[in-house]
Design an enzyme around this catalytic site. Sequence first.
Site, mmCIF file in Angstrom:
data_model
loop_
_atom_site.group_PDB
_atom_site.id
_atom_site.type_symbol
_atom_site.label_atom_id
_atom_site.label_comp_id
_atom_site.label_asym_id
_atom_site.label_seq_id
_atom_site.Cartn_x
_atom_site.Cartn_y
_atom_site.Cartn_z
ATOM 1 N N CYS A 163 -6.543 40.984 131.990
ATOM 2 C CA CYS A 163 -7.264 42.077 133.282
ATOM 3 C C CYS A 163 -6.506 41.502 134.418
ATOM 4 O O CYS A 163 -7.322 41.001 135.343
ATOM 5 C CB CYS A 163 -8.616 42.075 133.071
ATOM 6 S SG CYS A 163 -9.132 43.466 134.299
ATOM 7 N N CYS A 343 -6.929 49.851 133.541
ATOM 8 C CA CYS A 343 -7.354 48.786 134.457
ATOM 9 C C CYS A 343 -8.586 49.602 135.284
ATOM 10 O O CYS A 343 -8.059 50.234 136.339
ATOM 11 C CB CYS A 343 -6.153 48.201 135.367
ATOM 12 S SG CYS A 343 -7.143 46.651 136.239
#
Length: 400
Positions: A163, A343
Amino acid sequence: MPNTIHHQILIIGGGSAGISVAARLRRKGCEDVGLIEPSEKHYYQPLWTLVGAGLASAQETVRSEASVIPKGVAWIKDAATDIDPEQKVVTTATGTRISYDRLVVCPGIQLDWERIPGTAEALATPSVSSNYDLELAPKTWDLIQKTRRGTAVFAMPSGPIKCAGAPQKIAYLAADYWRQQGVLQDIHVVLVLPTPGMFGVPEFAKELERVVADYGIDVRFTSEVTEIDAPGRCVTITDNAAGTTSRLDFDMLHIVPPQSAPDWLKNTPLAGADVPGHYVEVDKHTLQHMRYPDVFALGDAGSTPNSKTGAAIRKQAPVVAQNVVASLQGKPLTGSYSGYASCPLTTARDKMLLAEFDYTMKPTPSFPVIDTTVSRKDMWYLKRHGLPLMYWNLMLTGRA
Ligand SMILES: Cc1cc2nc3c(=O)[nH]c(=O)nc-3n(C[C@H](O)[C@H](O)[C@H](O)COP(=O)(O)OP(=O)(O)OC[C@H]3O[C@@H](n4cnc5c(N)ncnc54)[C@H](O)[C@@H]3O)c2cc1C
């Protein structure tokens, strides 16, 4: 062979990837699936950012591993320590040898805290935290609340990490809180990014440039924290493009460790010698190993050049399940992964920018009717409530 067991399909790692693939294989009728996983607990890591911002509790990100392992999958509660792809055998920490017909490798990523000297000492002080460790995420929220003035540093390391948006998301959630508290103007917020821009996809970079300007965040591009002086509350920042270093005093620091494939995995023939981080070297579309066709890999431990996220795994897991079954049947591999990742960038405490893209690095929105290139309130509800529900109920059960 003494102490050897066999599974037709063996999976290493019962995280987001391992459980999703196991569930899909069971749905396809695969009867002999073994899963090596040492942990009693399963984590939904995407909520850790919100734990660090005081917007979710640590408990709601954890469930027992037993509750997520699909029925009919044999749980081998042990850690893999070696893989011999020639013999088709995995060895575990307890010395058990497990042979396989097909192997799926997904033990996640390793956090290399020690690569930034001073990190361990710094994390033991009250001024430094990291959402990359669930034990520490509540401390991030304490720190944000206690900071009323001075300098707050949020840092991202270079190299692939899980991430890649998380190091900046927490900066926005903190800045929004400080604005609500009326103290933002008294805090110098510094975001240290190794990249030359805010994001690799121009459409999303533009929105993030607006967000940092709005909060008045001082972004240091092409830079990373290379040392922490814990007692002195000072970081060394290296600008990799300019080849210069500078020092910056801080009052609070959110640090994210550099990451790589787990050490034991790096030492197996599956690791890509030329792949940065030495991840398992697979074809970026079929997710089959480049040299050992009986082996597949996905998730954070795989070499595919997508953004390492749970969202990517949601698209990779069906491809791996389909291709493993095809390979067992001697058929061509038709499953193909596009590089999709998303994301969810929390740009405020009630707003989110859902950055979705694939290998083409162009926006690939799941909801084409709405403009997802700007921060939105409806997307915030998706992140806070919709995606966790989807994860536990649909993704881990092989339905989404
Ligand atoms: C702070 C933070 C925020 C994030 N935010 C988002 C987000 O908003 N959206 C998103 O999509 N993703 C996000 N992610 C990333 C996402 O959580 C990961 O990409 C995803 O969990 C990777 O899944 P995985 O199965 O590859 O690894 P993991 O889910 O980490 O699972 C790996 C599993 O392997 C097991 N294991 C480890 N070693 C061994 C061994 N030797 N043998 C057997 N098993 C082993 C572990 O116990 C673990 O259960 C975030 C991550 C973090 C840390």
